[in-house]
Every structure is written in structure tokens, then in C-alpha cells.
Design a protein around this motif. Sequence first.
Motif, PDB file in Angstrom:
ATOM      1  N   UNK A   1      -0.111   8.542   5.852  1.00 54.81           N
ATOM      2  CA  UNK A   1      -1.202   7.686   6.313  1.00 54.81           C
ATOM      3  C   UNK A   1      -1.714   6.709   5.426  1.00 54.81           C
ATOM      4  N   UNK A   2      -1.432   5.388   5.836  1.00 54.62           N
ATOM      5  CA  UNK A   2      -1.991   4.302   4.970  1.00 54.62           C
ATOM      6  C   UNK A   2      -3.050   3.465   5.645  1.00 54.62           C
ATOM      7  N   UNK A   3      -4.086   3.225   4.656  1.00 54.95           N
ATOM      8  CA  UNK A   3      -5.202   2.200   5.100  1.00 54.95           C
ATOM      9  C   UNK A   3      -5.350   1.257   4.139  1.00 54.95           C
ATOM     10  N   UNK A   4      -6.049   0.075   4.512  1.00 54.95           N
ATOM     11  CA  UNK A   4      -6.329  -0.855   3.534  1.00 54.95           C
ATOM     12  C   UNK A   4      -5.401  -1.909   3.262  1.00 54.95           C
ATOM     13  N   UNK A   5      -4.111  -1.793   4.180  1.00 55.58           N
ATOM     14  CA  UNK A   5      -3.134  -3.091   3.895  1.00 55.58           C
ATOM     15  C   UNK A   5      -2.596  -3.163   5.254  1.00 55.58           C
ATOM     16  N   UNK A   6      -2.273  -4.695   5.588  1.00 54.64           N
ATOM     17  CA  UNK A   6      -1.641  -4.959   6.815  1.00 54.64           C
ATOM     18  C   UNK A   6      -0.383  -4.462   6.749  1.00 54.64           C
ATOM     19  N   UNK A   7       0.156  -4.104   8.233  1.00 51.19           N
ATOM     20  CA  UNK A   7       1.477  -3.630   8.566  1.00 51.19           C
ATOM     21  C   UNK A   7       2.608  -4.570   7.708  1.00 51.19           C
ATOM     22  N   UNK A   8       2.395  -5.883   7.874  1.00 50.00           N
ATOM     23  CA  UNK A   8       3.523  -6.784   7.407  1.00 50.00           C
ATOM     24  C   UNK A   8       3.642  -6.631   5.729  1.00 50.00           C
ATOM     25  N   UNK A   9       2.177  -6.557   5.165  1.00 50.68           N
ATOM     26  CA  UNK A   9       2.246  -6.456   3.860  1.00 50.68           C
ATOM     27  C   UNK A   9       3.137  -5.227   3.105  1.00 50.68           C
ATOM     28  N   UNK A  10       2.623  -4.186   3.986  1.00 51.65           N
ATOM     29  CA  UNK A  10       3.082  -2.851   3.815  1.00 51.65           C
ATOM     30  C   UNK A  10       4.641  -2.869   3.729  1.00 51.65           C
ATOM     31  N   UNK A  11       5.204  -3.382   4.801  1.00 53.33           N
ATOM     32  CA  UNK A  11       6.636  -3.352   4.928  1.00 53.33           C
ATOM     33  C   UNK A  11       7.227  -4.152   3.946  1.00 53.33           C
ATOM     34  N   UNK A  12       6.543  -5.229   3.608  1.00 49.64           N
ATOM     35  CA  UNK A  12       7.318  -6.097   2.154  1.00 49.64           C
ATOM     36  C   UNK A  12       7.222  -5.192   0.825  1.00 49.64           C
ATOM     37  N   UNK A  13       6.092  -4.413   0.848  1.00 50.62           N
ATOM     38  CA  UNK A  13       5.783  -3.623  -0.443  1.00 50.62           C
ATOM     39  C   UNK A  13       6.976  -2.572  -0.575  1.00 50.62           C
ATOM     40  N   UNK A  14       7.226  -1.956   0.640  1.00 46.46           N
ATOM     41  CA  UNK A  14       8.334  -0.745   0.531  1.00 46.46           C
ATOM     42  C   UNK A  14       9.460  -1.082   1.010  1.00 46.46           C
ATOM     43  N   UNK A  15       9.834  -2.396   1.160  1.00 46.28           N
ATOM     44  CA  UNK A  15      11.176  -2.893   1.530  1.00 46.28           C
ATOM     45  C   UNK A  15      12.266  -2.077   0.886  1.00 46.28           C
ATOM     46  N   UNK A  16      12.259  -2.107  -0.239  1.00 51.01           N
ATOM     47  CA  UNK A  16      13.305  -1.625  -1.349  1.00 51.01           C
ATOM     48  C   UNK A  16      13.397  -0.254  -1.086  1.00 51.01           C
ATOM     49  N   UNK A  17      12.358   0.604  -0.998  1.00 46.82           N
ATOM     50  CA  UNK A  17      12.494   2.069  -0.614  1.00 46.82           C
ATOM     51  C   UNK A  17      12.964   2.330   0.158  1.00 46.82           C
ATOM     52  N   UNK A  18      12.642   1.647   1.531  1.00 48.50           N
ATOM     53  CA  UNK A  18      13.136   1.958   2.917  1.00 48.50           C
ATOM     54  C   UNK A  18      14.545   1.796   2.878  1.00 48.50           C
ATOM     55  N   UNK A  19      15.111   0.577   2.413  1.00 48.51           N
ATOM     56  CA  UNK A  19      16.461   0.373   2.355  1.00 48.51           C
ATOM     57  C   UNK A  19      17.318   1.337   1.674  1.00 48.51           C
ATOM     58  N   UNK A  20      16.723   2.085   0.938  1.00 45.40           N
ATOM     59  CA  UNK A  20      17.383   2.957   0.084  1.00 45.40           C
ATOM     60  C   UNK A  20      17.605   4.297   0.689  1.00 45.40           C
ATOM     61  N   UNK A  21      17.014   4.766   1.800  1.00 49.04           N
ATOM     62  CA  UNK A  21      16.644   5.741   2.391  1.00 49.04           C
ATOM     63  C   UNK A  21      18.183   6.485   2.544  1.00 49.04           C
ATOM     64  N   UNK A  22      18.263   7.687   2.656  1.00 49.36           N
ATOM     65  CA  UNK A  22      19.498   8.410   3.066  1.00 49.36           C
ATOM     66  C   UNK A  22      19.800   8.170   4.487  1.00 49.36           C
ATOM     67  N   UNK A  23      21.152   8.346   4.915  1.00 48.98           N
ATOM     68  CA  UNK A  23      21.480   7.737   6.463  1.00 48.98           C
ATOM     69  C   UNK A  23      20.903   8.651   7.221  1.00 48.98           C
ATOM     70  N   UNK A  24      20.414   9.827   6.884  1.00 47.31           N
ATOM     71  CA  UNK A  24      19.991  10.771   7.873  1.00 47.31           C
ATOM     72  C   UNK A  24      18.609  10.742   8.101  1.00 47.31           C
ATOM     73  N   UNK A  25      17.897   9.918   7.432  1.00 47.93           N
ATOM     74  CA  UNK A  25      16.374   9.675   7.361  1.00 47.93           C
ATOM     75  C   UNK A  25      15.869   8.441   8.199  1.00 47.93           C
TER      76      UNK A  25
END
Length: 416
Positions: A185-209
Amino acid sequence: MENAVLITIGDEILSGNTVDTNSNFIATELKNIGIKVSQIFTISDEIETIKNTIGSAFEIGDLIITTGGLGPTRDDKTKKAIAEYFNDEIALDEVTFNHLKNYMEKRGRLEILERNREQAFVPTKSTVFQNHFGTAPCMMMEQNGKLLFSLPGVPFEVKPLIKDQIVPYLQEKFNLNYISTRIVSVVGIPESILADTIEGWELALPSNLALSYLPVGTRVKLRLTASGENEAALQQQLEEEIQKLLPLIKDNVIATSEDKIEKILAEILTERKLTISTAESCTGGELAKMITSVSGSSKYFLGGMIAYATEKKIDILKVKKETIEEFTVVSEQVAAEMAEGCQKLYDTHISLSTTGVAGPGKGEDGKDVGTVFCTIRIHDQEVTSKLYMPHLERLDFMHFVSQKIIQDLVGILINN
């Protein structure tokens, strides 16, 4: 078995008179055993419509679950449609009739047994799952290795049929993957900025996640879902990925496990041995309802009141009449005095208060619809905030405000 299709049958759903809660529940239960719902149909109670939809559903999924349309009369179209689709006949099933008889006998309703006799008539090719909380049984039909389950529409009958009978049956019959989920659960950050902030982590997720963004009010829930053969390994994998995520947004994370904000609050209050009370006006009890919806809330929630009338704010919560005359009943000052009075009344560590205009008309003091002041009082410290949401309908307004004040309280407690 990987894909499912849900079919909700009933004109009352299409008309908007009844909300379809069954599909949400069934989809969640299936997801937990590795079966994805590919499509949901909502259709009228007509034989040809039902037959055509079943045909379309079998082209999409391996598992079809219908809810609704099963009644005690001979004009039960769902049962007829299923029988016709599978080139079957409907006949009395003695086991189902005896179950129905016992069900009626236990409830002292044997006088209406004959009126409900039609419920024991089922397609001859069907496998029956007896309904222990109603009169309409669940019927299973099979075609080329694919399954169709037909359930009644009443939610308190659907839930035990799915959880206690259908899900265990599917788990035993098919070799299904485990599905594990974690919510951050994340607060205090707009969804679009959140997506940009964690983009690298998200792209590196294993294929089963898989990652989903689920906005709830001003909070964003990041749902991580993992699938695989070993449940313990999935849990470990999720934890490792969350630990990689946290450094990127650690100042905005309020929870990494629980989903609902009221459950997150429950964990904190229980752990810290804090008590809480509520004084509500414009939220009409929704705030107390959310807090007490959690099992064990009696340990920390000592009480609440809905001081809707101005004089009750004065008489019970000890809001000063002069404060209302100077600042109006919908004001920062009144919200603060309501919280202080509530805290003293119930003798709690924390008190929450709301005063505002839920609509559709303006408040008695002329304040615009959607205006609300909320106070969070912890010991002798308080924080009062103003919200303005004129676009929300009355019930949505009540729920949003209650969600927001609990979320803000969680944020304060975590950071102190």
C-alpha cells in the motif's frame, strides 16, 4: 484447466436493481487456485440466450460457472436451457429430494416441501452438489473435459458452495498451480509518478510474477501475484521482490501485506495497544462501520456516535455553542472540538471526527456539498484537514472520507 468464464443470469442484474457480488467473489476464489477468469457475461433469463452464452463460454474457457435463474417452479429456464444444450432430460433425483426434505424438516417447513419439489428435478447427466444453505442444488455438467457448474444466485448460498465444495473438487481433479499474492500500500505519490519511479523494478520482475496498480481513494495498492508449483517458494520470491521495491518508495509505503486500510489500522492499534473512538456527522457511521468490520476490533474500538444534529454535538460532545456561531457547524474548529469531546467521552488514546455536507443539498450553514473537515486526535495532539469532493454522490462521499481519515491516521502512526 486455466481459464474460466462466469455467467450471471437474471433480469434483476441487468436492470440495475441487484448488484452482482457473486462474480467478484468467485473470480477471487478461482484466482487463488490458479484459474483465471477470462470473461464475465450478464444475461437475461431466456432459454436461447442462456444456451447461446454457454456455447460462447465453452469456446473461451475450460470452466463455466453460472449463477442465478434456479427457482422452485416449472418455468425454471436456466435448468431447461442447460438440459437442452447438453441434449439431456430433466428428472427427479431422489438423493436431492431427500436432501431437500431433510433441509425443510430441520427448519420446520415441511408444509412447503411439495411446492419446492421441482428443485429436486435435475438434468440426468449432471453431478449434483447439494446446497446446505438453500433449496436449489448446484449441478455440474461435463463436455469434452470442460466443466459447467450451475449455482443459485443468492450470495450466502453461492459462497459455501464455491469455497467448501467446488474449489476443493477442482483442486483434487486438476493439477493446479499455487497462486500467491502480496499487497504493497502506497500513499502520498500519484499513480503516474509511482509507475515511473518503479519502472525499472517492474520490468525486471520474473516471468511468473504480475503487477497490478489498484487505486483506492488517495492510496495505490500494488498487487504482486506469483504462480508456481511450490507455495513456500512463491512466498519467498514475493518477499524478495518487495524488499527490492522498498528502497525506491520506502517513505510512501504504509503496509506490505494487508489489503484493506481498516485491517492495516487494526494491526497497528493491536500491536501498540491503542484504543480509538469516533464522532461522526456527515459520514453517518461509515467510519465506525469500517473500523468494526475487522474481527477482534473490540480490543481497540471502544465506541462511537453519530452526532448528526447540531444540538447533539453541543449536548454530548461538548462542542461550544459559541464556536458553532462563530465558525459554523462545518468547520475546522467544530471538527477539533468534536474529536476532543469524543476522546473524553470514551476515554481513548485516539479519536476521529467528521463534519461536513454529504449532499445532495447544501448544509444548514450554507457550506457547499462535498465540504468536510476531519480531525485525528492522538493523546493531546490533533491534526485537522479539509476535503472538498463535490463530484461524489452521497454514499461514495461517506465511504471516501472514511477511507481517507483511516489512511491518514495510519500514516501518522507509522511515522511516529
